[in-house]
Design an enzyme around this catalytic site. Structure first.
Site, PDB file in Angstrom:
ATOM      1  N   ASN A  35       0.866  -1.178   0.000  1.00 53.87           N
ATOM      2  CA  ASN A  35       0.000   0.000   0.000  1.00 53.87           C
ATOM      3  C   ASN A  35       0.901   1.225   0.000  1.00 53.87           C
ATOM      4  OD1 ASN A  35      -1.867   2.015   0.435  1.00 53.87           O
ATOM      5  ND2 ASN A  35      -2.261   1.483   2.579  1.00 53.87           N
ATOM      6  N   TRP A  36       0.994   1.860  -1.153  1.00 56.89           N
ATOM      7  CA  TRP A  36       1.880   3.032  -1.256  1.00 56.89           C
ATOM      8  C   TRP A  36       1.313   4.255  -0.538  1.00 56.89           C
ATOM      9  CZ3 TRP A  36       3.179   3.215  -7.230  1.00 56.89           C
ATOM     10  CH2 TRP A  36       3.997   2.134  -7.554  1.00 56.89           C
ATOM     11  N   LYS A  37       0.024   4.204  -0.210  1.00 55.04           N
ATOM     12  CA  LYS A  37      -0.656   5.381   0.351  1.00 55.04           C
ATOM     13  C   LYS A  37      -0.455   6.569  -0.608  1.00 55.04           C
ATOM     14  CE  LYS A  37       0.071   3.358   4.837  1.00 55.04           C
ATOM     15  NZ  LYS A  37       0.012   3.502   6.256  1.00 55.04           N
TER      16      LYS A  37
ATOM     17  N   GLU B  84      -6.852   5.312   7.636  1.00 55.67           N
ATOM     18  CA  GLU B  84      -6.471   6.706   7.352  1.00 55.67           C
ATOM     19  C   GLU B  84      -7.604   7.431   6.645  1.00 55.67           C
ATOM     20  OE1 GLU B  84      -2.835   5.727   5.376  1.00 55.67           O
ATOM     21  OE2 GLU B  84      -1.907   5.197   7.286  1.00 55.67           O
TER      22      GLU B  84
ATOM     23  N   GLU C  45      -6.238  -4.454  10.359  1.00 55.51           N
ATOM     24  CA  GLU C  45      -5.178  -3.470  10.583  1.00 55.51           C
ATOM     25  C   GLU C  45      -5.477  -2.674  11.855  1.00 55.51           C
ATOM     26  OE1 GLU C  45      -2.862  -2.440   6.821  1.00 55.51           O
ATOM     27  OE2 GLU C  45      -4.538  -1.065   6.931  1.00 55.51           O
TER      28      GLU C  45
ATOM     29  N   GLY D  15       1.723   2.190  10.843  1.00 55.22           N
ATOM     30  CA  GLY D  15       2.724   3.250  10.773  1.00 55.22           C
ATOM     31  C   GLY D  15       3.396   3.575  12.101  1.00 55.22           C
TER      32      GLY D  15
ATOM     33  N   SER E 171       2.721  -2.093  10.431  1.00 55.72           N
ATOM     34  CA  SER E 171       4.150  -2.147  10.799  1.00 55.72           C
ATOM     35  C   SER E 171       4.823  -3.472  10.466  1.00 55.72           C
ATOM     36  CB  SER E 171       4.335  -1.806  12.281  1.00 55.72           C
ATOM     37  OG  SER E 171       3.945  -0.479  12.523  1.00 55.72           O
TER      38      SER E 171
ATOM     39  N   GLY F 271       2.666  -1.130   4.304  1.00 59.02           N
ATOM     40  CA  GLY F 271       2.728   0.283   3.941  1.00 59.02           C
ATOM     41  C   GLY F 271       4.158   0.751   3.781  1.00 59.02           C
ATOM     42  N   GLY F 272       4.717   1.318   4.844  1.00 64.08           N
ATOM     43  CA  GLY F 272       6.056   1.917   4.805  1.00 64.08           C
ATOM     44  C   GLY F 272       7.122   1.035   4.169  1.00 64.08           C
TER      45      GLY F 272
HETATM   46  P1  PGA Z   1       2.399   0.318   7.659  1.00 64.94           P
HETATM   47  O1  PGA Z   1       0.999   0.576   6.954  1.00 64.94           O
HETATM   48  O2  PGA Z   1       2.946  -0.967   7.124  1.00 64.94           O
HETATM   49  O3  PGA Z   1       3.244   1.511   7.276  1.00 64.94           O
HETATM   50  O4  PGA Z   1       2.141   0.241   9.126  1.00 64.94           O
HETATM   51  C1  PGA Z   1       0.111  -0.477   6.674  1.00 64.94           C
HETATM   52  C2  PGA Z   1      -1.145   0.044   6.041  1.00 64.94           C
HETATM   53  O5  PGA Z   1      -1.593   1.135   6.404  1.00 64.94           O
HETATM   54  O6  PGA Z   1      -1.725  -0.597   5.160  1.00 64.94           O
END
Ligand code: PGA
Length: 253
Positions: free
Chosen positions: A8-10, A96, A167, A173, A213, A234-235
């Site tokens: 997930n690049w957001k 988010e 999640e 994050g 995370s 994500g990250g």
């Molecule tokens: P994260 O994000 O791996 O940076 O915690 C996961 C997500 O929001 O899908």
């Protein structure tokens, strides 16, 4: 069924950087035992699609959608539009979006149903807040979100099977992941809701992912946990080489 890893690049990477990410990722050696998806911003779908290539490439997905097919909804993107890019999945209800954009359970339910109607798998994101967890209400909060997401016609199974991503909000994050056994316990709760609404078979066949995370050090412990059918990253997905390494690390040698 293969386990699934979704990046997930957001809100990262417009078309130029998205194309570069995909081309770099194509050079990565990817394990055949896992399915890999990349959820990109709408504006980058075309560039990502054009760069995907053939063998070993990931599934392409979006991060949001509107529930109507066409009309006076300025700024919105419909399931049919996502389909034009051969998107196979789309995130809905990411925490988010719930937090910053006011996305409600009702909107999530409409989006999930509209996506399935168009032949796109919704990845329904659910998870409790830290306060809910501390108050011992994590399971009831997640049960409520899953139940609400199924109220507008989304079904387990079918041609565009739904995927649920657990999640926990406090883990997204934060660098503080939910331990695999606790994630598994929540996945069982989620499957319980699906079994009640549909059938045990449909619940067992629905992929339930963990997100929050995840990194290359921890990914394997989730991927080897029964009942955890993959991860949403994500990250740790923003660097294509790092993400490639994560995908390889996810599979036991
Ligand atoms: P994260 O994000 O791996 O940076 O915690 C996961 C997500 O929001 O899908």
């Amino acid at each position: 069924m293969n386990k699934l890893i979704i990046a997930n690049w957001k809100m990262h990477y417009g078309p130029v950087k998205a194309g570069a990410w995909i081309r770099a990722f194509r050079r990565e050696r990817l394990p055949k035992e896992v399915d890999i998806g990349v959820a990109v911003p709408h504006v980058s779908l075309a560039a990502a699609r054009a760069s995907l290539g053939r063998a070993g490439v990931p599934f392409l997905g979006a991060q949001d959608v509107f529930w109507k097919e066409e009309g006076s909804y300025t700024g919105e993107v419909s399931p049919g539009m996502l389909k034009e890019f051969s998107s196979t999945f789309c995130l809905v209800g990411h925490s988010e979006r719930r937090r910053h954009l006011g996305e409600t359970d009702d909107m999530v339910a409409k989006k999930a149903a509209a996506l399935q109607e168009a032949g796109i798998s919704p990845v329904i994101c659910v998870g409790e807040t830290s306060a809910e967890r501390k108050a011992g209400k994590a399971k009831s909060a997640v049960k409520k979100q899953v139940t609400a997401a199924l109220k507008k016609g989304a079904v387990a199974g079918g041609k565009a099977p739904m995927i649920i991503a657990y999640e926990p909000i406090w883990a997204v994050g934060s660098g503080k992941a939910c331990p695999p056994d606790e994630a598994k316990a929540m996945h069982d709760v989620i499957r319980g809701v699906l079994a009640k609404k549909f059938s045990k078979k449909a619940a067992d066949e629905t992929r339930v992912l963990y997100g929050g995370s995840i990194d290359r050090q921890t990914v394997m412990s989730y991927m080897t946990t029964t009942g955890v059918d993959g991860v949403l990253v994500g990250g740790a997905s923003l660097d294509p080489r790092e993400f490639g390494l994560l995908c390889r690390t996810a599979v036991p040698a």
